[in-house]
Design an enzyme around this catalytic site. Structure first.
Site, mmCIF file in Angstrom:
data_model
loop_
_atom_site.group_PDB
_atom_site.id
_atom_site.type_symbol
_atom_site.label_atom_id
_atom_site.label_comp_id
_atom_site.label_asym_id
_atom_site.label_seq_id
_atom_site.Cartn_x
_atom_site.Cartn_y
_atom_site.Cartn_z
ATOM 1 N N HIS A 232 0.813 -1.218 0.000
ATOM 2 C CA HIS A 232 0.000 0.000 0.000
ATOM 3 C C HIS A 232 0.849 1.271 0.000
ATOM 4 O O HIS A 232 0.342 2.355 -0.278
ATOM 5 C CB HIS A 232 -0.977 -0.002 1.189
ATOM 6 N N ASP B 75 -0.007 -7.397 1.284
ATOM 7 C CA ASP B 75 0.471 -6.040 1.539
ATOM 8 C C ASP B 75 1.995 -5.982 1.583
ATOM 9 O O ASP B 75 2.584 -5.310 2.426
ATOM 10 C CB ASP B 75 -0.115 -5.485 2.835
ATOM 11 N N SER C 49 4.829 2.172 8.100
ATOM 12 C CA SER C 49 4.450 1.062 7.228
ATOM 13 C C SER C 49 5.614 0.619 6.355
ATOM 14 O O SER C 49 6.257 1.438 5.692
ATOM 15 C CB SER C 49 3.281 1.481 6.328
#
Length: 360
Positions: free
Chosen positions: A110, A140, A216
């Protein structure tokens, strides 16, 4: 259990001789005096904890990078131009880490998905353009590459060996603050997390090491400085509930992305968790592994439903290949199984069953 006091000889009330008393005490008295717990003992423990975190961070920080991405503005006219007042590009970012010395970087899907341009900032301040090797929204995870050599790669651990309560350290670049460190513990294992593509990611690590936007794609590290997970998500309305993709899953995904640029999976339609199998069951059936995959949910009109799989069933093999965990099941359900007849070996209560299944 009720005991009649008169039926028990009160040996603890008997007066031992001085010699036997000294001999008995001598057997149990330590050679060195026991130090009482106090502020100095607490300080020693805190110092040990600090040294463990510091050593782990020093080992992994040179490999952690900041990933800056540029996206086309989604608000556009029919001619493809940005609408009035809209910028041509939108910026975003996250973290990543170098896992090979020749510039391969692991991050979240993402973070880089549909990016028109990617730039990486290394720990020493150098900047370099990056290109996407492969992207897997279902887990992901993504692999990007910069044209550089001699980089320091992180050591990768084994997420199958983790235990709740174990130390967990997150390193990343939240809100652009480079090399930010947070520490906590592994709160739980075997969690399921729905990716932004809509697919459930199985065997996710839950941790209370604080994560924020920009973390992330960064590494989750154990006390030895080995990467055990890829930080991926938080629950914004909660405190201390953060998630990371297990590094074993990341190893498998990265190898397939490097080989094919994408991952095509066969699908059976279950949500599952890795759990231990009772030793008696392992011995009775001669199972190759002491853990398996328990089915916690089955989708309607799925191959699993058609095959007669039930919630609570324990999957221990696929086509006679041992399944010790969710990662094993993912690895075995490749594109080669799409439409092909397979056999699931299942433990239902204490009975072993062979169920034919046709993955999609």
């Amino acid at each position: 259990m009720n005991v009649d006091p008169g039926s028990v000889e009160p040996f603890f009330l008997q007066q031992p001789s001085q010699q036997s008393s000294q001999q008995s005490l001598g057997e149990f008295l330590p050679e060195e005096p026991i130090r009482a717990a106090g502020p100095f003992a607490d300080a020693d423990l805190l110092d040990s904890y600090s040294r463990a975190v510091t050593a782990a961070v020093e080992r992994v920080s040179p490999s952690v990078v900041n990933v800056e991405v540029h996206h086309r503005s989604p608000a556009r006219t029919r001619s493809g131009e940005p609408r009035a007042g809209e910028p041509r590009e939108r910026r975003g970012g996250g973290s990543g880490f170098v896992f090979t010395p020749d510039g391969l970087i692991l991050t979240n899907s993402h973070v880089i998905h549909d990016a028109t341009r990617i730039e990486v900032t290394l720990a020493d301040g150098r900047r370099a353009p990056a290109h996407t090797i492969g992207d897997d929204p279902a887990t992901d995870l993504a692999v990007i590459r910069i044209d550089s050599v001699g980089l320091q790669a992180v050591p990768l651990g084994d997420s199958q060996q983790l235990r709740p309560g174990q130390m967990a350290i997150a390193v990343g670049n939240p809100y652009g603050f480079q090399s930010t460190v947070t520490a906590g513990v592994i709160s739980a294992l075997g969690r399921s997390l729905r990716s932004y593509s809509g697919r459930l990611i199985e065997d996710v690590i839950q941790t209370d090491a604080a994560l924020n936007p920009g973390n992330s794609g960064g590494p989750l590290v154990d006390s030895r400085g080995q990467v055990i997970g890829v930080n991926t998500a938080t629950i914004l309305s909660a405190q201390g509930i953060c998630f990371a993709i297990g590094i074993n899953t990341a190893k498998f995904v990265a190898s397939r992305l490097l080989r094919d640029g994408r991952i095509r999976r066969s699908y059976i339609g279950v949500s599952a968790q890795t759990v231990p199998i009772h030793r008696r069951v392992v011995r009775f059936y001669g199972l190759a592994r002491e853990s398996g995959v328990v089915v916690v949910g089955i989708e309607d009109r799925s191959p699993a439903r058609t095959a007669g799989l039930r919630e609570g069933d324990m999957i221990v093999a696929l086509d006679d290949k041992p399944v010790a965990g969710v990662d094993d099941l993912h690895r075995l359900l490749t594109d080669a199984q799409v439409g092909a007849r397979c056999e699931l070996t299942v433990i239902r209560h204490t009975e072993r069953l062979i169920l034919p299944i046709f993955p999609q």
